[in-house]
Design a protein around this motif. Sequence first.
Motif, PDB file in Angstrom:
ATOM      1  N   LEU A  48       0.845  -1.183   0.000  1.00 35.05           N
ATOM      2  CA  LEU A  48       0.000   0.000   0.000  1.00 35.05           C
ATOM      3  C   LEU A  48       0.885   1.239   0.000  1.00 35.05           C
ATOM      4  N   THR A  49       0.550   2.197  -0.870  1.00 34.57           N
ATOM      5  CA  THR A  49       1.350   3.411  -0.998  1.00 34.57           C
ATOM      6  C   THR A  49       0.476   4.635  -0.810  1.00 34.57           C
ATOM      7  N   ILE A  50       0.929   5.540   0.042  1.00 31.64           N
ATOM      8  CA  ILE A  50       0.249   6.816   0.233  1.00 31.64           C
ATOM      9  C   ILE A  50       1.198   7.905  -0.220  1.00 31.64           C
ATOM     10  N   GLY A  51       0.806   8.654  -1.247  1.00 33.69           N
ATOM     11  CA  GLY A  51       1.682   9.661  -1.833  1.00 33.69           C
ATOM     12  C   GLY A  51       1.882  10.868  -0.940  1.00 33.69           C
ATOM     13  N   ALA A  52       2.865  11.684  -1.330  1.00 36.20           N
ATOM     14  CA  ALA A  52       3.225  12.835  -0.509  1.00 36.20           C
ATOM     15  C   ALA A  52       2.383  14.068  -0.814  1.00 36.20           C
ATOM     16  N   THR A  53       1.724  14.118  -1.984  1.00 42.11           N
ATOM     17  CA  THR A  53       0.925  15.279  -2.357  1.00 42.11           C
ATOM     18  C   THR A  53      -0.555  15.023  -2.106  1.00 42.11           C
ATOM     19  N   ILE A  54      -1.331  16.105  -2.141  1.00 43.99           N
ATOM     20  CA  ILE A  54      -2.776  15.986  -1.895  1.00 43.99           C
ATOM     21  C   ILE A  54      -3.430  15.052  -2.906  1.00 43.99           C
ATOM     22  N   SER A  55      -3.122  15.258  -4.197  1.00 43.49           N
ATOM     23  CA  SER A  55      -3.756  14.449  -5.242  1.00 43.49           C
ATOM     24  C   SER A  55      -3.341  12.982  -5.135  1.00 43.49           C
ATOM     25  N   GLU A  56      -2.044  12.733  -4.854  1.00 40.54           N
ATOM     26  CA  GLU A  56      -1.574  11.356  -4.684  1.00 40.54           C
ATOM     27  C   GLU A  56      -2.242  10.693  -3.487  1.00 40.54           C
ATOM     28  N   LEU A  57      -2.450  11.474  -2.426  1.00 44.05           N
ATOM     29  CA  LEU A  57      -3.084  10.939  -1.222  1.00 44.05           C
ATOM     30  C   LEU A  57      -4.497  10.464  -1.529  1.00 44.05           C
ATOM     31  N   LEU A  58      -5.262  11.268  -2.262  1.00 40.18           N
ATOM     32  CA  LEU A  58      -6.642  10.917  -2.590  1.00 40.18           C
ATOM     33  C   LEU A  58      -6.698   9.651  -3.439  1.00 40.18           C
ATOM     34  N   SER A  59      -5.852   9.614  -4.467  1.00 43.35           N
ATOM     35  CA  SER A  59      -5.828   8.455  -5.349  1.00 43.35           C
ATOM     36  C   SER A  59      -5.276   7.233  -4.634  1.00 43.35           C
ATOM     37  N   GLY A  60      -4.182   7.430  -3.872  1.00 39.93           N
ATOM     38  CA  GLY A  60      -3.527   6.314  -3.190  1.00 39.93           C
ATOM     39  C   GLY A  60      -4.396   5.660  -2.140  1.00 39.93           C
ATOM     40  N   LEU A  61      -5.140   6.472  -1.382  1.00 39.67           N
ATOM     41  CA  LEU A  61      -6.008   5.912  -0.354  1.00 39.67           C
ATOM     42  C   LEU A  61      -7.094   5.033  -0.961  1.00 39.67           C
ATOM     43  N   PHE A  62      -7.676   5.483  -2.074  1.00 40.22           N
ATOM     44  CA  PHE A  62      -8.728   4.696  -2.716  1.00 40.22           C
ATOM     45  C   PHE A  62      -8.169   3.383  -3.254  1.00 40.22           C
ATOM     46  N   ILE A  63      -7.049   3.460  -4.005  1.00 42.61           N
ATOM     47  CA  ILE A  63      -6.467   2.249  -4.584  1.00 42.61           C
ATOM     48  C   ILE A  63      -6.037   1.283  -3.482  1.00 42.61           C
ATOM     49  N   SER A  64      -5.436   1.827  -2.412  1.00 44.18           N
ATOM     50  CA  SER A  64      -4.997   0.978  -1.302  1.00 44.18           C
ATOM     51  C   SER A  64      -6.181   0.291  -0.625  1.00 44.18           C
ATOM     52  N   ALA A  65      -7.284   1.022  -0.487  1.00 37.03           N
ATOM     53  CA  ALA A  65      -8.478   0.439   0.131  1.00 37.03           C
ATOM     54  C   ALA A  65      -9.023  -0.708  -0.718  1.00 37.03           C
ATOM     55  N   VAL A  66      -9.048  -0.527  -2.051  1.00 40.62           N
ATOM     56  CA  VAL A  66      -9.544  -1.595  -2.925  1.00 40.62           C
ATOM     57  C   VAL A  66      -8.592  -2.785  -2.903  1.00 40.62           C
ATOM     58  N   LYS A  67      -7.282  -2.507  -2.854  1.00 38.53           N
ATOM     59  CA  LYS A  67      -6.297  -3.589  -2.836  1.00 38.53           C
ATOM     60  C   LYS A  67      -6.512  -4.549  -1.669  1.00 38.53           C
ATOM     61  N   LEU A  68      -7.016  -4.016  -0.555  1.00 44.32           N
ATOM     62  CA  LEU A  68      -7.241  -4.861   0.620  1.00 44.32           C
ATOM     63  C   LEU A  68      -8.254  -5.966   0.332  1.00 44.32           C
ATOM     64  N   PHE A  69      -9.123  -5.741  -0.652  1.00 45.70           N
ATOM     65  CA  PHE A  69     -10.166  -6.721  -0.957  1.00 45.70           C
ATOM     66  C   PHE A  69      -9.737  -7.729  -2.014  1.00 45.70           C
ATOM     67  N   ILE A  70      -8.667  -7.420  -2.774  1.00 44.82           N
ATOM     68  CA  ILE A  70      -8.314  -8.254  -3.920  1.00 44.82           C
ATOM     69  C   ILE A  70      -7.977  -9.685  -3.512  1.00 44.82           C
ATOM     70  N   ASN A  71      -7.015  -9.844  -2.617  1.00 44.98           N
ATOM     71  CA  ASN A  71      -6.594 -11.205  -2.254  1.00 44.98           C
ATOM     72  C   ASN A  71      -7.674 -12.016  -1.547  1.00 44.98           C
ATOM     73  N   PRO A  72      -8.426 -11.419  -0.582  1.00 43.09           N
ATOM     74  CA  PRO A  72      -9.523 -12.199   0.020  1.00 43.09           C
ATOM     75  C   PRO A  72     -10.571 -12.642  -1.000  1.00 43.09           C
ATOM     76  N   ILE A  73     -10.906 -11.757  -1.947  1.00 41.23           N
ATOM     77  CA  ILE A  73     -11.913 -12.107  -2.955  1.00 41.23           C
ATOM     78  C   ILE A  73     -11.395 -13.205  -3.875  1.00 41.23           C
ATOM     79  N   ILE A  74     -10.134 -13.084  -4.304  1.00 39.60           N
ATOM     80  CA  ILE A  74      -9.543 -14.117  -5.155  1.00 39.60           C
ATOM     81  C   ILE A  74      -9.503 -15.460  -4.419  1.00 39.60           C
ATOM     82  N   PHE A  75      -9.082 -15.429  -3.165  1.00 40.07           N
ATOM     83  CA  PHE A  75      -8.988 -16.656  -2.373  1.00 40.07           C
ATOM     84  C   PHE A  75     -10.351 -17.328  -2.227  1.00 40.07           C
TER      85      PHE A  75
END
Length: 439
Positions: A48-75
């Motif tokens: 999970l990556t959280i960027g240093a800028t405002i725009s990166e933070l917004l995008s990174g938080l969303f992508i990181s949140a979705v990533k948390l579901f990927i492996n459990p759903i695949i499993f």
Amino acid sequence: MKKLFSNLTFWVLTSITLGILLGHFRPDIALQPILDGPVKTRFMGQELTIGATISELLSGLFISAVKLFINPIIFLTITLGIVSMGDLKKVGKVGAKALLYFEVVTTVALIIGIVVANVIRPGDGVMTEQLKGGDISKYTKGATEFSWLKFFLDNVTLQVLVFAIVLGIILSRYSGREQVVALMTRISKYIFWGLHKVMLLAPIGAFGGMAFTIGKYGLGTLLPLAKLMGTVYTTMAVFIFGGLGLIMRSYNISLWGFLKYIREELLIVLGTSSSEAALPSLMEKLERMGCAKSVVGLVVPAGYSFNLDGTTIYLSMATIFLAQVFNVHLDMNQLLTIIGILMVTSKGAAGVTGSGFVVLASTLTAIKVIPVEGLALLLGVDRFMSEARSITNFIGNGVATVWLANNEKAFDRQKMAYAFGNVTESEDIKKDNLDPLPE
């Protein structure tokens, strides 16, 4: 009007537009730093990556949140799919067909990229004086470090895929599997319920992703390499509507209807430049449109690692582009060598830090006739082309699943007809699933 404002697709598209405007007119705001540097961590097997800028933070938080579901759903999807399939020979048959399909289609994509790049020749006239301002050392280092063992160890999704297959085989032979399956089914419902809630944040993620891209690189960076970008986007469009369209047509399925059905996910991929952001949602929609759970569970996760049509096209075109920039004439033996190398190395693009750039660096290093320093030419526009790569990879995996489900007679055409004819209703169903789950 009320229905429009409650439509997630509308808000994602609006957010992408606003992100472009903010990045272009006020890059100082889009790139406003709020942290000393990017923050990286690992949780549940995902980086999970959280960027240093405002725009990166917004995008990174969303992508990181979705990533948390990927492996459990695949499993859960794979394990439950194998148990429900029952016949282990069928599991092996579907897996073998999927890998064969991936190799054939990605090889076709690779050849298309090389042919188009040689016909249009986007590298002619590009001045090597533009080689500046890019640190390519991390990519060349990654190229020398690549190995299949490292690929497997770095690719947690692939590890989950293998573990789920093994567990599914064990459970299918376990006499008391009914209770385990019932528990896993209920857990699966809660995970998808949580995913639906996170997907409501998609407009914020798309806004941040676009604002960062335009703010950092600017629309002006596209001009020097506009011919390459235009060639890449055109080639991928031809591959999608030509190649993938023919594959869908072989089972009398409308590619356009399928794209309309997954339009919400496509916009999320476009806004975030990440196919991961919509991967769990794609799996759910493929099941809803009639693909058997077992096929979806095997094909989509495997395709995420091995069926990278967009990445393959980009790698082949970028290699030929750099050869043209440096006036390197490639004979037929060298072109065949490029095809052979990329047929292998492109499969590792999803599991290597630096993705396409590392694979491209390893390809140039292996060929030994094109300067690796040419990668610096592509650094500025890579982010803009990553959207085309991600979307093509995403659509390609969806088409692969639909094709294999039909080929295995594990496809419900009535479900497909209903899903295609009630796209907005299926989005409403998603919202209805946000209600609290029954105890």
